[in-house]
Scaffold this motif. Structure first.
Motif, short mmCIF file in Angstrom:
data_model
loop_
_atom_site.label_atom_id
_atom_site.label_comp_id
_atom_site.label_asym_id
_atom_site.label_seq_id
_atom_site.Cartn_x
_atom_site.Cartn_y
_atom_site.Cartn_z
N TYR A 167 -55.94 -87.96 120.10
CA TYR A 167 -57.22 -87.71 119.45
C TYR A 167 -57.99 -86.63 120.18
CZ TYR A 167 -62.06 -88.63 117.97
OH TYR A 167 -63.36 -88.52 117.52
N ASP A 211 -66.19 -91.41 129.50
CA ASP A 211 -65.33 -90.30 129.10
C ASP A 211 -66.12 -89.03 128.82
OD1 ASP A 211 -62.64 -90.66 129.37
OD2 ASP A 211 -62.20 -90.69 127.23
N PRO A 240 -54.81 -97.73 122.57
CA PRO A 240 -55.20 -96.82 123.66
C PRO A 240 -54.27 -95.63 123.82
CG PRO A 240 -55.32 -99.12 124.37
CD PRO A 240 -54.64 -99.12 123.03
N ARG A 247 -59.92 -90.54 114.54
CA ARG A 247 -60.60 -91.44 115.49
C ARG A 247 -60.21 -92.89 115.24
NH1 ARG A 247 -65.30 -94.35 116.84
NH2 ARG A 247 -65.93 -93.91 118.99
N VAL A 255 -55.41 -92.30 122.21
CA VAL A 255 -56.65 -91.60 122.59
C VAL A 255 -56.36 -90.17 123.03
CG1 VAL A 255 -58.57 -91.57 124.22
CG2 VAL A 255 -57.87 -93.73 123.16
N ASP A 256 -55.31 -89.97 123.83
CA ASP A 256 -54.99 -88.62 124.29
C ASP A 256 -54.72 -87.68 123.11
OD1 ASP A 256 -55.29 -89.34 126.91
OD2 ASP A 256 -53.15 -89.62 127.30
N ARG A 273 -63.55 -86.83 130.89
CA ARG A 273 -62.40 -86.41 130.11
C ARG A 273 -62.24 -84.89 130.11
NH1 ARG A 273 -57.82 -88.78 127.85
NH2 ARG A 273 -59.15 -90.65 127.53
N ALA A 325 -57.02 -93.58 117.00
CA ALA A 325 -57.23 -93.78 118.43
C ALA A 325 -57.81 -95.16 118.70
CB ALA A 325 -58.17 -92.69 118.96
N ASN A 372 -67.55 -96.31 123.01
CA ASN A 372 -66.53 -95.45 123.62
C ASN A 372 -65.21 -96.19 123.81
OD1 ASN A 372 -68.25 -96.91 125.57
ND2 ASN A 372 -66.78 -96.14 127.07
N PHE A 373 -64.11 -95.45 123.82
CA PHE A 373 -62.80 -96.02 124.07
C PHE A 373 -62.55 -96.19 125.57
CE2 PHE A 373 -61.72 -93.46 120.07
CZ PHE A 373 -62.01 -94.53 119.23
#
Length: 623
Positions: free
Chosen positions: A156, A221, A150, A143, A153-154, A225, A146, A216-217
């Protein structure tokens, strides 16, 4: 919860508050020590214990601990926990950052803090936590990667998907930080007979757009997501986390409720979602069914859209669940009217007192205010009185804040969290022993509306600081033109100086004084302050007043026990910011305790202090 912050160092309050603390339990009608814990359940619109006796939960959130919200630490420019961490990682390795957070969590809330809450007469603690505390060190490292970019993130998300399929998420309940912290709080609270509300404050992926709350990123999400298999992986994780929590605590009577998702917000058409909470209803149904599948009968607290308040399609008849028992509904009350007749046209919007009680009665479900606060003492008194009158429990936000006037405990300023010196100071300052109780906030939350008591021990002869007026609500201890925020769109500060106390009185640091002191300013005709004073020696006195002149002549007057005592005319300023000490003679003052009222008939700019000296003596005046 997202709120504002105040600045400037505060001086130590000068008097004890033991009398107010002793009265708190009497006002609430219970003592935390005497209350025996048993499983809570819903009985119609009430929460009751195993014997069927109603239990009204009143307590404190311990926010800012297991999830940092920036304003609590006065790091507003960083905006959320992961950005604080991101800033740290510019100057330190990840292991050092993790060690800081280990120490921070060890210091911020301890048993001493929980003991203090109980001593004020409260009977519960709401525990907000971040889902990442239930990750292993390796998973939290992923995490962190991530967090750094950015583009990570995918990756992660795909790692989470793999761990989910391999049943490697939230499984090591003996070693994961989240379970350890919950167990500690349960133990500390049990020693004080306090209930605990488990609050998933930052859900996987983030339940809204405000990353200060969600950490949150990517906004929303949790709802949007999908992993490579097309699954709503963050929702699947949320269900699994509550399955693990339920498996561990399902037989634990110390837990009052599971607060399944804190403050979902901005789930709307503008953000590509439904207009009627369909996504939230579906996830709540999954969560409720998952917990009940564990044979867990705990109260389940639902939070509506719009920061916990809007319940379209979330009422018991709309949820796709078999077991509709032991549901409770939440409101988060900030910056809104406390008048019982004020209503919202949407019956499913329940932050107003009228709607909250009507929703409870319509659906025959318990309601509870999981967060309230971030306002003036005057607002607190009105809110508490209104909720108590309806037997609706509440939980104040929050226990401690850096330089925070609205919290129960005030943390001293520490500098910058991005410097070694600032972090060291923060770790010291957040410790209970180094925090300062906000006695005015305690009084507002625990005393009746008519309560009035000395803020400081004031005597004549002697000097009375203008800012040391009595404890009590507006129209009891003081009158000010603006004393509470009741419209979230109006950002006028109730204390326009932002210093020392949390009432409607406007208090500034007195820059004219060589010593640390305060002055009352932003004065208007008709405003007044009341002081409980003890006249030690009967007789006539010379009254000196230290004031900053205004652009027009001022007129101040004093009353003693409701009778006119003396008028003090003040000439207009010859130069901007001019201070002066004026003196007048008083009539005979009888010995004993009295009520002294300072009335603003024609305003001056600021008032620093009043000094009473026996007639015939003189002093240098001073600043």
């Amino acid at each position: 919860m997202n709120g504002s912050s105040f600045s400037k160092p505060q001086r130590r309050l000068r008097t004890t508050f033991s009398g107010v603390l002793l009265l708190a339990a009497t006002v609430f009608g219970f003592t935390a020590k005497a209350q025996q814990l048993s499983f809570l359940r819903a009985k119609g619109a009430q929460m009751v214990d195993a014997s069927g006796k109603q239990v009204v939960l009143r307590g404190f959130n311990v926010g800012g601990w297991l999830l940092q919200e920036s304003y609590i630490l006065q790091t507003d420019s960083l905006n959320c926990q992961w950005r604080i961490k991101q800033g740290m990682l510019r100057t330190m390795p990840e292991a050092q950052m993790e060690e800081f957070y280990r120490q921070y969590r060890a210091n911020f809330i301890t048993k001493a803090d929980i003991d203090f809450i109980a001593k004020q007469g409260f009977n519960c603690v709401r525990l907000p936590f971040h889902y990442d505390l239930f990750l292993t060190a390796a998973q939290r490292h992923a995490r962190t990667q991530a967090m750094l970019s950015p583009k990570n993130v995918d990756g992660y998300v795909q790692q989470l998907s793999t761990w989910y399929d391999q049943n490697q998420l939230f499984t090591d309940d003996k070693n994961l930080d989240g379970f350890r912290f919950i167990d500690n709080v349960l133990s500390w609270c049990a020693a004080n007979k306090l209930y605990v509300i488990l609050d998933l404050h930052a859900a996987p992926g983030g339940q809204g757009t405000d990353r200060n709350i969600n950490d949150n990123f990517v906004s929303l999400d949790l709802w949007k997501r999908r992993d490579a298999k097309g699954r709503p992986i963050y929702q699947d994780m949320t269900v699994r986390l509550w399955e693990k929590l339920s498996a561990r605590y399902k037989n634990d009577a110390r837990v009052a409720m599971y607060d399944l998702i804190n403050e979902p917000h901005n789930l709307n058409v503008a953000n590509g979602m439904s207009a009627d909470n369909q996504e939230l209803s579906a996830l709540y149904s999954r969560l409720i069914n998952a917990v009940r599948a564990q044979n867990d009968k705990h109260l389940l607290l639902l939070e509506g859209n719009g920061y916990g308040n809007e319940y379209t399609n979330l009422t018991p008849d709309k949820l796709a669940i078999q077991d509709k028992s032991n549901l409770a509904y939440n409101a988060h009350r900030y910056w809104c009217p406390n008048t019982p007749e004020t209503a919202d046209s949407n019956p499913n919007q329940i932050n107003l007192l009228h709607n909250l009680a009507a929703f409870r009665d319509r659906w025959q479900v318990p309601v509870w205010v999981g967060e309230t606060g971030e306002n003036s003492n005057e607002w607190f008194v009105a809110a508490v009185q209104g909720l108590n009158a309806q037997n609706i429990g509440w939980c104040h936000w929050t226990l401690k804040r850096v330089d925070g006037p609205t919290s129960l405990l005030r943390v001293k300023p520490y500098g910058s969290i991005l410097t070694p010196q600032g972090r060291a100071a923060l770790l010291r300052n957040v410790q209970y022993a180094n925090c300062q109780p906000n006695r005015d906030v305690i009084a507002a939350l625990t005393q009746p509306a008519t309560f009035q008591a000395p803020f400081a021990a004031l005597s004549i002869p002697g000097t009375i600081q203008a800012a040391d007026y009595d404890l009590g609500r507006a129209e009891v201890a003081y009158h000010d033109e603006f004393s509470a925020k009741v419209d979230y769109r109006d950002n006028t500060p109730w204390n326009q100086g932002g210093e020392y106390r949390n009432d409607g009185v406007d208090i500034k640091v007195n820059t004219n004084s060589p010593a640390a002191s305060y002055a009352v300013g932003h004065l208007a005709a008709g405003e007044w302050l009341k002081y409980t004073v003890k006249v030690k020696s009967a007789g006539e006195y010379t009254l000196q007043m230290r004031v900053q002149k205004g652009t027009a002549p001022g007129l101040l007057s004093l009353q003693l026990d409701g009778n006119k005592l003396v008028s003090v005319p003040i000439a207009s300023a010859a130069t901007a910011g001019e201070w002066t000490t004026v003196a007048v003679k008083t009539p005979f003052l009888p010995a004993g305790q009295h009520q002294l009222r300072l009335l603003i008939e024609q305003p001056v700019s600021q008032i620093s202090w009043m000094r009473f000296e026996a007639a015939g003596t003189t002093s240098a005046g001073g600043q």
